[in-house]
Enzyme design. Structure first.
Site, short mmCIF file in Angstrom:
data_model
loop_
_atom_site.label_atom_id
_atom_site.label_comp_id
_atom_site.label_asym_id
_atom_site.label_seq_id
_atom_site.Cartn_x
_atom_site.Cartn_y
_atom_site.Cartn_z
N HIS A 125 0.84 -1.20 0.00
CA HIS A 125 0.00 0.00 0.00
C HIS A 125 0.88 1.25 0.00
O HIS A 125 0.69 2.17 -0.81
CB HIS A 125 -0.90 -0.02 1.23
CG HIS A 125 -1.77 1.19 1.37
ND1 HIS A 125 -3.07 1.23 0.89
CD2 HIS A 125 -1.54 2.40 1.93
CE1 HIS A 125 -3.59 2.43 1.16
NE2 HIS A 125 -2.68 3.16 1.78
N GLU A 126 1.84 1.28 0.91
CA GLU A 126 2.72 2.44 1.00
C GLU A 126 3.63 2.55 -0.22
O GLU A 126 3.99 3.66 -0.64
CB GLU A 126 3.57 2.36 2.28
CG GLU A 126 2.76 2.41 3.57
CD GLU A 126 1.95 3.69 3.70
OE1 GLU A 126 2.38 4.73 3.17
OE2 GLU A 126 0.87 3.64 4.32
N HIS B 179 1.94 4.66 -2.85
CA HIS B 179 2.10 6.09 -2.61
C HIS B 179 3.51 6.54 -3.02
O HIS B 179 3.68 7.59 -3.64
CB HIS B 179 1.89 6.42 -1.13
CG HIS B 179 0.47 6.25 -0.66
ND1 HIS B 179 -0.60 6.80 -1.33
CD2 HIS B 179 -0.04 5.61 0.42
CE1 HIS B 179 -1.72 6.50 -0.67
NE2 HIS B 179 -1.41 5.77 0.37
#
Length: 349
Positions: A17-18, A21
């Protein structure tokens, strides 16, 4: 060993998920102050081109800290100084990567375990389905007008029925003939049943694998949304909601069952990997959906602020957004504590 696998599953999902980003930020030339693998004290760190890369003690995901994300910055490469559409892409990239991860794992899972098309492989004698003229080999195309692809979607739909509800199925015979059947389900042990059984079939090629890997993600996204609906409508009590501890316990139970049914070490390893992949898909899609909810402090909440900014063509004062996000974070933290103690109560009492 089980606890290591469980922590690894949660860690991979949050890390990916990170990573979404991070990659989106780097592509759009946003300054990333730190990208960390894991949480807690740093074991190793190195700075390269203005970004600190860290490996931390606890393998529980990671984080991507962007310049100007939570406070104003005059740097032209700061998050807050980028066009609104760029910031929207960066915020959406985290959940998007969760769906990408789920799809990639789905390819492996479907390749080895097969898929569950909405085809009926069994009809119980004297059941509601048999009385309605449904036959083995029929494929369910729609349930109450809604398109389905997996047999599990029928089971999901049945969980939402109210007393007295009928089920309207659109089915297709093996010869291509379509027909409709309105079935009044049997009621048993507080649930509703049609008396039909599905099954799993192996993929017949790469295209089928790709198709059902995508449908696997669709199924878990649909399950997540419908679960939220069931919580809101009271069909699922808040005391039945599981947090990380409860999910970890269920994963441990599955791993113990895998040990019992795997006669050889090779089968044990394969079955363990496939079961963990299944959990990764479920949790990754769940995290992606939940993060897109318009709740302050989550990606969805930040996206909502950015959409409002795009419509107004004027930035929302950062201090006001920070206050709203802080309140949202506090409420989420309280919810996490409630769910944690609910998990403990369900496990030990």
């Amino acid at each position: 060993m089980n606890i290591v696998l469980i922590i690894l599953v949660f860690g991979v999902i949050v890390f990916f998920h990170e990573l979404g980003h991070f990659i989106a930020a780097k592509i759009n030339k946003i300054a990333v102050a730190e990208f960390s693998v894991g949480l807690g004290p740093a074991i190793f760190s190195k700075e390269r081109k203005g970004t600190k890369y860290s490996l931390r003690l606890l393998p529980l995901g990671g984080y991507c800290m962007m310049l100007g994300e939570d406070s104003a910055s005059e740097d032209e490469n700061a998050f807050n100084n980028k066009p609104v559409w760029v910031r929207m892409i960066v915020m959406a990239a985290g959940p998007l990567f969760n769906f990408v991860l789920a799809f990639l794992f789905g390819l492996v899972l479907i390749h080895y375990t097969g898929c569950d098309p909405a085809v009926l492989y069994g009809i119980e004698p004297n059941s509601a389905a048999e009385e309605a003229g449904v036959e083995v080999g029929d494929e369910i195309i729609r349930i109450d007008g809604k398109k389905i692809y997996n047999f599990r979607e029928l089971q999901l739909h049945m969980a939402l029925l109210n007393p007295g509800d009928d089920v309207r199925l659109t089915l297709e015979r093996p010869d291509g003939t379509r027909y409709e059947a309105v079935i009044h389900p049997n009621e048993e042990n507080g649930g509703y049943y049609l008396g039909v059984h599905g099954g799993s079939v192996l993929s017949d090629g790469p295209l089928t694998t790709i198709k059902y890997a995508a449908l696997e993600c669709r199924y878990w996204a649909k399950t997540t949304v419908m679960s939220l609906r069931m919580i809101i409508t009271g069909k699922v009590k808040t005391t039945d909601i599981m947090g990380p501890v409860g999910v970890g316990k269920e994963m441990n139970n599955i791993l113990e069952e895998v040990k019992e049914i795997s006669p050889t070490k090779k089968e044990l390893i394969l079955n363990t990997i496939l079961n963990m992949l299944n959990w990764c898909i479920l949790l990754s899609v769940n995290l992606g959906i939940m993060n897109l909810l318009p709740i302050p402090a989550l990606d969805g909440g930040r996206l909502l602020f950015l959409i409002i900014e795009a419509v107004r063509r004027k930035k929302i004062p950062q201090e006001k957004e920070a206050v709203v996000n802080l309140i949202g974070f506090a409420l989420l933290f309280i919810l996490m504590i409630v769910v944690f103690f609910n998990d403990i109560k369900n496990i030990f009492f």
